[in-house]
Scaffold this active site. Structure first.
Site, PDB file in Angstrom:
ATOM      1  N   TRP A  49       0.838  -1.214   0.000  1.00  0.00           N
ATOM      2  CA  TRP A  49       0.000   0.000   0.000  1.00  0.00           C
ATOM      3  C   TRP A  49       0.863   1.252   0.000  1.00  0.00           C
ATOM      4  CZ3 TRP A  49      -1.566   2.907   4.848  1.00  0.00           C
ATOM      5  CH2 TRP A  49      -0.612   2.749   5.861  1.00  0.00           C
ATOM      6  N   ASP A  50       2.142   1.082   0.324  1.00  0.00           N
ATOM      7  CA  ASP A  50       3.089   2.199   0.342  1.00  0.00           C
ATOM      8  C   ASP A  50       2.928   3.052  -0.919  1.00  0.00           C
ATOM      9  OD1 ASP A  50       3.949   0.062   1.994  1.00  0.00           O
ATOM     10  OD2 ASP A  50       6.021   0.736   1.970  1.00  0.00           O
TER      11      ASP A  50
ATOM     12  N   GLU B  85       0.677  -2.369  12.604  1.00  0.00           N
ATOM     13  CA  GLU B  85       0.866  -3.825  12.653  1.00  0.00           C
ATOM     14  C   GLU B  85       1.152  -4.347  14.057  1.00  0.00           C
ATOM     15  OE1 GLU B  85       3.828  -4.639   9.687  1.00  0.00           O
ATOM     16  OE2 GLU B  85       2.436  -4.222   8.047  1.00  0.00           O
TER      17      GLU B  85
ATOM     18  N   LYS C 149       2.921   0.777  16.161  1.00  0.00           N
ATOM     19  CA  LYS C 149       4.130   0.775  15.345  1.00  0.00           C
ATOM     20  C   LYS C 149       4.163   2.027  14.471  1.00  0.00           C
ATOM     21  CE  LYS C 149       6.319  -2.124  11.806  1.00  0.00           C
ATOM     22  NZ  LYS C 149       6.091  -3.208  10.844  1.00  0.00           N
ATOM     23  N   GLN C 150       2.963   2.466  14.040  1.00  0.00           N
ATOM     24  CA  GLN C 150       2.914   3.554  13.063  1.00  0.00           C
ATOM     25  C   GLN C 150       1.557   4.253  13.096  1.00  0.00           C
ATOM     26  OE1 GLN C 150       3.104  -0.058  10.463  1.00  0.00           O
ATOM     27  NE2 GLN C 150       2.614   1.467   8.908  1.00  0.00           N
TER      28      GLN C 150
HETATM   29  C1  BGC Z   1       5.061  -1.376   7.612  1.00  0.00           C
HETATM   30  C2  BGC Z   1       4.026  -1.504   6.518  1.00  0.00           C
HETATM   31  C3  BGC Z   1       4.698  -1.278   5.179  1.00  0.00           C
HETATM   32  C4  BGC Z   1       5.853  -2.230   4.997  1.00  0.00           C
HETATM   33  C5  BGC Z   1       6.614  -1.961   3.705  1.00  0.00           C
HETATM   34  C6  BGC Z   1       6.184  -2.358   7.341  1.00  0.00           C
HETATM   35  O1  BGC Z   1       7.176  -2.206   8.301  1.00  0.00           O
HETATM   36  O2  BGC Z   1       4.502  -1.640   8.867  1.00  0.00           O
HETATM   37  O3  BGC Z   1       3.007  -0.543   6.721  1.00  0.00           O
HETATM   38  O4  BGC Z   1       3.773  -1.443   4.161  1.00  0.00           O
HETATM   39  O5  BGC Z   1       6.742  -2.066   6.067  1.00  0.00           O
HETATM   40  O6  BGC Z   1       7.180  -0.699   3.702  1.00  0.00           O
END
Ligand code: BGC
Length: 767
Positions: free
Chosen positions: A359-360, A486, A598-599
């Site tokens: 999704w990035d 996550e 985490k984010q």
């Molecule tokens: C993040 C995801 C991201 C992935 C790739 C992971 O560490 O939590 O949101 O899509 O990295 O960048």
């Protein structure tokens, strides 16, 4: 000055990091900045050349395999190595180490699109030569990668020069490092090699999928010898051994003599060209009369246009500006110009995340292209259309009768995540792609795109919400999903997912109505093809209307999901610094039982879709999540920065922004050696333009409310919107907008509506 990234001094310790930072790519080919002469003694690098979306499959082994788990993974391949140029000086191999290498210097020139390296090397007998190398991956000729390798003699020397193409290559692995592959993966086999004069051609095939790769490498010389003036050092010797094809030359040199070997490689694969063998020949013929300097000029012209449209200006903050330019340059290097591919999470700079798309792309990277180079955004979305059949198959694997479920990570469309709690359960990817389609449609008015691709993507993604959600009483719930954060998996009513799903449904309804009104034949054909039921759109409307959006009245904030606030807050005080990132030190289930993020999750929903009307809720949520977010994912800082700016605190926004702008340059996540963090790079652009620039698209009217951090005197950027290109120059006291190209356009500045005919100046005290 700030278009150059430079390092001086030979440093084997940072070899792998520098290979990433100085890599050369053009959206198709990506070449790590490895040494032509081979890895230096005692250093550990990652040698790699990648072609976007050129992959092979491998079985995913699940010791406990349950129904519907993915069985096949996809991995980007390290392809034929054309970087090899070995030099022998009086019989001794030129191999770099700390005692024989002097005046070592590297540079990435982001205006010329070149990666350069130069040094002086001393043989064991004390003879010296100077080496200067330039390389480029052409932006205008995507199949071309070229090296310009110069050697100057500082003493009398006998040189033996060997240039090779190595087809016998495998992917990087390291069983001692959990962040990269622990298993050997050699998926490419050479099926044919041939020589013709100074040209090497090689054809290889992937073992599992049978895809073809063709490479043709031409060599030519420029000489400056004191006694003779030749255009070529004479006939080469050819040799072949275990998948390596080599040309060698002997050159006798006196002090002051120099030569340059130009090595021009053309790559092509069967994903893009059925008859790639002929195609590489055609491209090689086209560039046969061009010298490296000609290719450099083409790069410069291309990049002049790029910086003109996409560049950012900041007065008062050189370090940040340099970081930002580095990020924009790498975004450009990473983005495919062809709908068979997208943008891997690590670009084409390394093997981290196996070359997968997440999704990035749609949420973090695509906006930069959409508002500066919309044709690239269109390609990226079209790529999603090409994998729609796989997304449908994935939906069936997950048990859904209708619709498509885009895979969490993929290259050619298969779900490649073996860990569903933070893989397939991230259904929000459907809504993220739909969001990008909506934003694209809003900013471009590209009705052809909607008719050919967009409507189908929107309908198929929207359908999934009715498959996984349910009405309970008057409310529509989406249970057992994972949001962007996550550290909190498999939850009910994740705020981000539900809001984005609601938008997905609303956009699908809007486009359905548009088609019904103006393009009934398209609707009827599409409806028949995807078997759109009579009651489906009505159900989308009901679900969108009744969508649960968690809200806590006492705290006046949006909890991340239904059970989030019941959990204890993570013991941040008792967690030592060396336990971050937490995912490397705590079991996933442990993390899931606490309030620890985490984010950005809820905060990101606010950025993408705005609040639901109460600014106090945004403020409270911001504070709340700020105190429990670790930013262990690099995708996090930008969202916090933008919301801080929006809430009127540009200096706080700047603290987050500083993390995004220099994340790879400072290697602050300690894994840039595996590849750049492209989502963060897109996030840095968003933080600048959406955050400090206060840009927001809203239907046909873009709006701007710049808020500069104390350190900045001015900020300038350009936005392409509908048919107009707008230049924004923000200072502390005023904002100036210029219409560069296109028809007059209505804009909003600090909430007031204006007609932009040519120039508009609004003083900040009117804000
Ligand atoms: C993040 C995801 C991201 C992935 C790739 C992971 O560490 O939590 O949101 O899509 O990295 O960048």
């Amino acid at each position: 000055m700030s278009f150059l990234l430079e390092t001086s001094g030979f440093s084997p310790q940072t070899l792998a990091l520098d290979e990433t930072l100085f890599h050369t790519a053009n959206g198709y080919i990506g070449v790590r900045a490895n040494f032509e002469e081979g890895e230096p003694e005692g250093a550990k690098g990652v040698r790699g050349t990648y072609l976007n979306a050129f992959y092979d499959t491998h079985p995913i082994i699940h010791p406990e395999k349950l129904y519907g788990f993915p069985e096949t993974g996809e991995k980007i391949l390290n392809v034929s190595d054309v970087q090899i140029i070995r030099v022998r000086v009086d019989g001794e191999y030129l191999s770099l180490n700390s005692s024989n290498t002097m005046d070592f210097h590297r540079c990435l020139d982001m205006r010329k699109g070149l990666s350069c390296r130069d040094f002086i090397w001393k043989s064991r007998s004390g003879k010296k030569v100077r080496i200067e190398v330039k390389r480029l991956a052409s932006f205008t000729r995507p199949e071309v990668f070229a090296i310009d390798y110069s050697l100057s003699a500082l003493d009398p020397v006998e040189i033996r020069l060997e240039s090779s193409v190595k087809g016998d290559v495998g992917n990087y692995y390291d069983p001692s490092d959990p962040r990269v592959s622990g298993h050997e993966f050699t998926a490419l086999e050479v099926v044919d090699t041939s020589f013709s004069g100074n040209t090497i051609s090689m054809t290889s095939r992937t073992k599992a999928t049978g895809a073809y790769l063709w490479v043709q490498v031409d060599h030519s010389f420029r000489m400056r010898l004191s006694d003779i003036n030749l255009s070529d050092p004479g006939p080469s010797e050819m040799s072949q051994d275990k998948g390596v094809a080599r040309l060698s030359w002997n050159i006798t040199m006196s002090p002051g003599d120099s030569f340059t070997l130009e090595k021009k490689a053309v790559f092509c694969d069967s994903l893009r060209h059925r008859d790639g063998f002929k195609y590489v020949k055609k491209v090689s013929d086209e560039i046969s009369g061009l010298q490296f300097a000609d290719l450099t000029r083409e790069q410069e012209i291309y990049l002049e246009g790029f910086w003109m449209e996409s560049g950012i200006g900041i007065e008062g903050d050189d370090h940040i500006l340099k970081g930002l330019r580095f990020n924009l340059f790498h975004l450009l290097q990473s983005a495919s110009g062809n709908p068979v591919a997208s943008i891997p999470a690590k670009g084409l700079s390394g093997e981290g995340y196996e070359g997968h798309y997440f999704w990035d792309t749609e949420i973090y990277m695509l906006p930069f292209f959409l508002y500066t180079r919309p044709e690239i955004a269109r390609n990226l979305l079209q790529y999603r259309y090409t994998i729609l059949p796989e997304a449908r198959r994935h939906a069936r694997d997950l048990g859904h009768a209708k619709g498509a479920a885009y895979p969490w990570r993929t290259i050619a469309g298969r779900e490649c995540s073996a860990y569903y709690p933070s893989g397939s359960a991230q259904y929000h990817i459907n809504a993220d792609i739909a969001y990008a389609v909506w934003r694209y449609w809003e900013a471009t008015d590209d009705v052809d795109f909607i008719l050919q691709y967009g409507a189908e993507i929107l309908f198929e993604t929207a359908r999934i919400w009715l498959e996984i959600g349910n009405f309970s009483g008057s409310a529509f719930h989406i249970n057992t999903v994972t949001g962007p954060d996550e550290y909190t998996c498999l939850v009910n009513n994740n705020y981000y997912t539900n809001r984005m799903a609601q938008k997905n449904l609303k956009t699908a309804i809007e486009i359905f109505e548009l088609l019904k009104r103006s393009y009934p034949a398209v609707l009827s054909e599409l409806g028949d093809r995807i078997n759109l039921g009579k009651d489906e759109v009505g159900n989308w409307t009901k679900a969108a209307h009744a969508m649960v959006l968690p809200y806590d009245a006492e705290l006046d904030m949006n909890p991340q999901d239904d059970s989030f606030l019941q959990k204890p807050v993570w013991d941040f005080k008792g967690t030592p610094e060396d336990k971050y990132p937490l995912l490397l030190h705590y079991h996933h289930m442990t993390l899931s039982r606490f309030q620890v993020c985490k984010q950005a999750d809820t905060v990101l929903a606010y950025i993408l879709l705005g609040g639901e009307g109460r600014e106090s809720t945004l403020r409270n949520s911001f504070k709340y999540y700020e105190s429990i977010t670790t930013h262990d994912s690099s995708l996090s800082y930008a969202a916090f920065s933008i919301l801080a700016a929006q809430l009127g605190d540009p200096d706080k926004a700047y603290e987050y922004f500083a993390e995004t702008a220099a994340l790879d340059l400072d290697d602050s996540h300690k894994n840039t050696r595996d590849g750049i963090h492209v989502a963060n790079m897109g996030g840095a652009w968003l933080a600048t333009v959406w955050g400090f620039g206060g840009f927001r698209p809203a239907g046909p009217i873009p709006s701007f409310s710049p808020r500069l951090p104390s350190k900045w005197k001015t900020l300038s950027f350009r936005i392409h919107y509908r048919a107009s290109s707008i230049e924004v120059q923000a200072a502390r006291d005023k904002v100036r907008l210029n219409l560069r190209v296109g028809p007059p356009i209505d804009v909003e500045v600090y909430g007031s509506r204006y007609r932009l005919e040519s120039e508009l100046i609004v003083s900040v005290d009117r804000a």
